[in-house]
Design a protein around this motif. Structure first.
Motif, PDB file in Angstrom:
ATOM      1  N   MET A 225       0.826  -1.181   0.000  1.00  0.00           N
ATOM      2  CA  MET A 225       0.000   0.000   0.000  1.00  0.00           C
ATOM      3  C   MET A 225       0.872   1.246   0.000  1.00  0.00           C
ATOM      4  O   MET A 225       1.970   1.250   0.516  1.00  0.00           O
ATOM      5  CB  MET A 225      -0.866   0.002   1.238  1.00  0.00           C
ATOM      6  N   ARG A 226       0.361   2.335  -0.572  1.00  0.00           N
ATOM      7  CA  ARG A 226       1.075   3.604  -0.580  1.00  0.00           C
ATOM      8  C   ARG A 226       0.417   4.559   0.385  1.00  0.00           C
ATOM      9  O   ARG A 226      -0.803   4.586   0.512  1.00  0.00           O
ATOM     10  CB  ARG A 226       1.039   4.246  -1.966  1.00  0.00           C
ATOM     11  N   PRO A 227       1.204   5.425   1.048  1.00  0.00           N
ATOM     12  CA  PRO A 227       0.573   6.522   1.782  1.00  0.00           C
ATOM     13  C   PRO A 227      -0.024   7.492   0.785  1.00  0.00           C
ATOM     14  O   PRO A 227       0.477   7.621  -0.325  1.00  0.00           O
ATOM     15  CB  PRO A 227       1.741   7.157   2.539  1.00  0.00           C
ATOM     16  N   PRO A 228      -1.110   8.188   1.146  1.00  0.00           N
ATOM     17  CA  PRO A 228      -1.668   9.181   0.232  1.00  0.00           C
ATOM     18  C   PRO A 228      -0.696  10.328   0.011  1.00  0.00           C
ATOM     19  O   PRO A 228       0.358  10.401   0.616  1.00  0.00           O
ATOM     20  CB  PRO A 228      -2.940   9.662   0.945  1.00  0.00           C
ATOM     21  N   LYS A 229      -1.112  11.255  -0.820  1.00  0.00           N
ATOM     22  CA  LYS A 229      -0.229  12.350  -1.208  1.00  0.00           C
ATOM     23  C   LYS A 229      -0.982  13.665  -1.156  1.00  0.00           C
ATOM     24  O   LYS A 229      -2.069  13.783  -1.704  1.00  0.00           O
ATOM     25  CB  LYS A 229       0.300  12.097  -2.624  1.00  0.00           C
TER      26      LYS A 229
ATOM     27  N   SER B  93      -3.143   9.302   6.078  1.00  0.00           N
ATOM     28  CA  SER B  93      -3.753  10.541   5.626  1.00  0.00           C
ATOM     29  C   SER B  93      -2.893  11.191   4.560  1.00  0.00           C
ATOM     30  O   SER B  93      -1.729  10.852   4.411  1.00  0.00           O
ATOM     31  CB  SER B  93      -3.935  11.493   6.820  1.00  0.00           C
ATOM     32  N   PRO B  94      -3.432  12.188   3.825  1.00  0.00           N
ATOM     33  CA  PRO B  94      -2.692  12.773   2.705  1.00  0.00           C
ATOM     34  C   PRO B  94      -1.322  13.304   3.093  1.00  0.00           C
ATOM     35  O   PRO B  94      -1.133  13.828   4.177  1.00  0.00           O
ATOM     36  CB  PRO B  94      -3.620  13.905   2.233  1.00  0.00           C
ATOM     37  N   THR B  95      -0.380  13.169   2.159  1.00  0.00           N
ATOM     38  CA  THR B  95       0.984  13.608   2.379  1.00  0.00           C
ATOM     39  C   THR B  95       1.414  14.558   1.284  1.00  0.00           C
ATOM     40  O   THR B  95       0.647  14.947   0.432  1.00  0.00           O
ATOM     41  CB  THR B  95       1.936  12.399   2.412  1.00  0.00           C
ATOM     42  N   SER B  96       2.674  14.931   1.303  1.00  0.00           N
ATOM     43  CA  SER B  96       3.146  15.967   0.402  1.00  0.00           C
ATOM     44  C   SER B  96       3.903  15.412  -0.772  1.00  0.00           C
ATOM     45  O   SER B  96       4.296  14.260  -0.793  1.00  0.00           O
ATOM     46  CB  SER B  96       4.062  16.923   1.165  1.00  0.00           C
ATOM     47  N   GLY B  97       4.188  16.276  -1.755  1.00  0.00           N
ATOM     48  CA  GLY B  97       4.947  15.864  -2.918  1.00  0.00           C
ATOM     49  C   GLY B  97       5.887  16.953  -3.385  1.00  0.00           C
ATOM     50  O   GLY B  97       5.612  18.131  -3.255  1.00  0.00           O
ATOM     51  N   THR B  98       7.021  16.556  -3.941  1.00  0.00           N
ATOM     52  CA  THR B  98       7.940  17.486  -4.569  1.00  0.00           C
ATOM     53  C   THR B  98       8.268  16.975  -5.942  1.00  0.00           C
ATOM     54  O   THR B  98       8.375  15.782  -6.168  1.00  0.00           O
ATOM     55  CB  THR B  98       9.242  17.613  -3.755  1.00  0.00           C
ATOM     56  N   SER B  99       8.450  17.878  -6.873  1.00  0.00           N
ATOM     57  CA  SER B  99       8.681  17.491  -8.257  1.00  0.00           C
ATOM     58  C   SER B  99      10.154  17.479  -8.576  1.00  0.00           C
ATOM     59  O   SER B  99      10.925  18.222  -8.016  1.00  0.00           O
ATOM     60  CB  SER B  99       7.966  18.485  -9.182  1.00  0.00           C
ATOM     61  N   SER B 100      10.541  16.614  -9.492  1.00  0.00           N
ATOM     62  CA  SER B 100      11.919  16.619  -9.968  1.00  0.00           C
ATOM     63  C   SER B 100      11.984  16.032 -11.350  1.00  0.00           C
ATOM     64  O   SER B 100      11.229  15.144 -11.697  1.00  0.00           O
ATOM     65  CB  SER B 100      12.827  15.827  -9.026  1.00  0.00           C
TER      66      SER B 100
ATOM     67  N   TYR C 188       8.200  10.959  -9.740  1.00  0.00           N
ATOM     68  CA  TYR C 188       7.752  12.177  -9.063  1.00  0.00           C
ATOM     69  C   TYR C 188       6.712  11.852  -7.996  1.00  0.00           C
ATOM     70  O   TYR C 188       6.776  12.327  -6.860  1.00  0.00           O
ATOM     71  CB  TYR C 188       7.192  13.148 -10.098  1.00  0.00           C
ATOM     72  N   ASP C 189       5.746  11.027  -8.361  1.00  0.00           N
ATOM     73  CA  ASP C 189       4.681  10.670  -7.419  1.00  0.00           C
ATOM     74  C   ASP C 189       5.245   9.878  -6.246  1.00  0.00           C
ATOM     75  O   ASP C 189       4.908  10.124  -5.087  1.00  0.00           O
ATOM     76  CB  ASP C 189       3.598   9.867  -8.132  1.00  0.00           C
ATOM     77  N   SER C 190       6.125   8.924  -6.535  1.00  0.00           N
ATOM     78  CA  SER C 190       6.690   8.081  -5.472  1.00  0.00           C
ATOM     79  C   SER C 190       7.552   8.891  -4.511  1.00  0.00           C
ATOM     80  O   SER C 190       7.547   8.642  -3.300  1.00  0.00           O
ATOM     81  CB  SER C 190       7.526   6.960  -6.090  1.00  0.00           C
ATOM     82  N   ARG C 191       8.292   9.855  -5.043  1.00  0.00           N
ATOM     83  CA  ARG C 191       9.165  10.664  -4.195  1.00  0.00           C
ATOM     84  C   ARG C 191       8.392  11.564  -3.241  1.00  0.00           C
ATOM     85  O   ARG C 191       8.910  11.983  -2.214  1.00  0.00           O
ATOM     86  CB  ARG C 191      10.068  11.535  -5.070  1.00  0.00           C
ATOM     87  N   GLY C 192       7.149  11.856  -3.570  1.00  0.00           N
ATOM     88  CA  GLY C 192       6.380  12.793  -2.767  1.00  0.00           C
ATOM     89  C   GLY C 192       5.538  12.170  -1.683  1.00  0.00           C
ATOM     90  O   GLY C 192       4.770  12.879  -1.032  1.00  0.00           O
ATOM     91  N   ARG C 193       5.672  10.868  -1.465  1.00  0.00           N
ATOM     92  CA  ARG C 193       4.835  10.205  -0.461  1.00  0.00           C
ATOM     93  C   ARG C 193       5.591  10.028   0.844  1.00  0.00           C
ATOM     94  O   ARG C 193       6.808   9.947   0.859  1.00  0.00           O
ATOM     95  CB  ARG C 193       4.325   8.874  -1.012  1.00  0.00           C
ATOM     96  N   GLY C 194       4.851  10.003   1.947  1.00  0.00           N
ATOM     97  CA  GLY C 194       5.495   9.865   3.243  1.00  0.00           C
ATOM     98  C   GLY C 194       4.530  10.119   4.379  1.00  0.00           C
ATOM     99  O   GLY C 194       3.345  10.400   4.171  1.00  0.00           O
ATOM    100  N   ASP C 195       5.050  10.067   5.600  1.00  0.00           N
ATOM    101  CA  ASP C 195       4.222  10.116   6.805  1.00  0.00           C
ATOM    102  C   ASP C 195       4.022  11.520   7.375  1.00  0.00           C
ATOM    103  O   ASP C 195       3.339  11.659   8.393  1.00  0.00           O
ATOM    104  CB  ASP C 195       4.857   9.241   7.901  1.00  0.00           C
TER     105      ASP C 195
ATOM    106  N   GLY D  74       7.254   5.770   6.430  1.00  0.00           N
ATOM    107  CA  GLY D  74       8.518   6.474   6.346  1.00  0.00           C
ATOM    108  C   GLY D  74       8.347   7.907   5.886  1.00  0.00           C
ATOM    109  O   GLY D  74       7.324   8.282   5.307  1.00  0.00           O
ATOM    110  N   THR D  75       9.350   8.732   6.150  1.00  0.00           N
ATOM    111  CA  THR D  75       9.305  10.139   5.772  1.00  0.00           C
ATOM    112  C   THR D  75       9.342  10.298   4.262  1.00  0.00           C
ATOM    113  O   THR D  75       9.756   9.394   3.526  1.00  0.00           O
ATOM    114  CB  THR D  75      10.500  10.887   6.373  1.00  0.00           C
ATOM    115  N   THR D  76       8.944  11.478   3.810  1.00  0.00           N
ATOM    116  CA  THR D  76       9.055  11.779   2.380  1.00  0.00           C
ATOM    117  C   THR D  76      10.513  11.691   1.936  1.00  0.00           C
ATOM    118  O   THR D  76      10.813  11.179   0.849  1.00  0.00           O
ATOM    119  CB  THR D  76       8.501  13.183   2.090  1.00  0.00           C
ATOM    120  N   LYS D  77      11.422  12.177   2.774  1.00  0.00           N
ATOM    121  CA  LYS D  77      12.853  12.114   2.453  1.00  0.00           C
ATOM    122  C   LYS D  77      13.296  10.681   2.212  1.00  0.00           C
ATOM    123  O   LYS D  77      14.017  10.385   1.247  1.00  0.00           O
ATOM    124  CB  LYS D  77      13.650  12.729   3.598  1.00  0.00           C
TER     125      LYS D  77
END
Length: 322
Positions: free
Chosen positions: A1-5, A47-54, A274-281, A290-293
């Motif tokens: 499962m993935r954390p939301p974004k 719950s929803p998490t953040s994302g950063t683009s690259s 991009y989507d995978s890098r932006g997921r986290g707790d 795990g953290t987004t980092k």
């Protein structure tokens, strides 16, 4: 499962900086056979998490398979006779899957036109499924592990699984008890409002990473370890869950490398990363992915190195799976 974004502005990062991950040496150990018997999902919802683009450059490790795949649709689990000698192995850090220099092999994949409705999403996942199986087949066979094609169920409504009820507004999950990937189509289309087909491919690659854990026996060992730790909600259990989730994220990165080097367009690959890098707790009430980092670090570890031993989160430092 993935954390939301969480939805965000997401600026473009030109240079990728990987978080260093220290992995210990691995001893290959033959073990008692263990079937896929867990009735727990790969993890539970956040719950929803953040994302950063690259942006990305094509520098992934390339491994070539002599076989190619087509987009023929299949949702049948391939028959597997557990009386044979090739069986799952219930181990974690010392799992025999960890063969040096082994990675997912270059695999072409003819993906259909993508739309966000449930039926179109299902066609997309069913077409991608045999490609992912073939990308991982040589690695699993070399480790003397079974190759079992998981079922894929795509739904726009609530449904029952051996791992419990899954609601339409929860993220996708893999259930070891049925060796099935459950894709919650409306969640990604309506709640997260994803439009890039690559983002959906990234989600699917992560869940297939859990399926690799299932067919290899890692899921069974994880379930046993979490039970011994007092449950998944304990601090030790949550750390084990993060190790499981981040390994699936790293496996997803390996899968994306195999598809990219097999000729799948970067129009799919870059949005998936991009989507995978932006997921986290960070935006969740539970520290179970795990953290987004660290999500960023592990998907890049899998993508750029494409070596199974580089995804051994079970031997990583606690700070790398925080």
């Amino acid at each position: 499962m993935r954390p939301p974004k969480r939805k965000g502005n997401g600026g473009v990062i030109i240079a990728l900086v990987l978080v260093g991950v220290t992995l210990c040496g691995i001893t290959l150990v033959g073990a008692m056979a263990s079937a896929i018997t867990s009735d727990r999902a790969s993890d539970y919802d956040s719950s929803p998490t953040s994302g950063t683009s690259s942006s990305s450059t094509r520098t992934t490790t390339s491994r070539t398979s002599s076989s190619s795949t087509t987009s023929s649709t299949t949702s049948e689990t391939s028959g597997y006779d557990y009386s044979t000698q090739v069986q799952p192995v219930a181990r974690l850090g010392d799992h025999p899957i960890n063969i040096q220099n082994n990675g997912a092999v270059n695999t072409p994949c003819d993906l259909p036109t993508f739309r966000t409705d449930v039926e179109s999403q299902d066609r997309f996942y069913q077409a991608a499924l045999p490609c992912l199986v073939e990308a991982w087949r040589p690695l699993l066979e070399e480790a003397d592990l079974p190759v079992r094609t998981p079922k894929v169920v795509t739904s726009g409504s609530d449904f029952e699984t051996p791992c419990g009820t899954r609601k339409w507004n929860q993220t996708a999950m893999y259930c070891p008890g049925s060796h099935t990937i459950y894709m919650t189509a409306r969640y990604y289309a309506e709640k997260e409002q994803l439009v890039e087909p690559g983002a959906y491919l990234g989600q699917f690659a992560h869940e297939f990473g859990h399926a690799v854990q299932g067919m290899s026996g890692i899921s069974t060992a994880f379930g046993d370890a979490a039970y011994d730790a007092g449950g998944r909600d304990t601090p030790s259990g949550l750390e084990l869950t993060r190790r499981s989730e981040l390994q699936a994220t790293c496996f997803g990165g390996m899968t994306l490398a195999a598809l990219q080097n097999g000729g799948v367009s970067n129009d799919y690959i870059f949005p998936a990363l991009y989507d995978s890098r932006g997921r986290g707790d960070e935006h969740s009430n539970v520290r179970d992915h795990g953290t987004t980092k660290n999500n960023n670090a592990w998907v890049d570890q899998g993508f750029y190195k494409n070596e199974i031993t580089q995804c051994n989160t079970w031997l990583a430092a606690a700070s790398d799976v925080s």
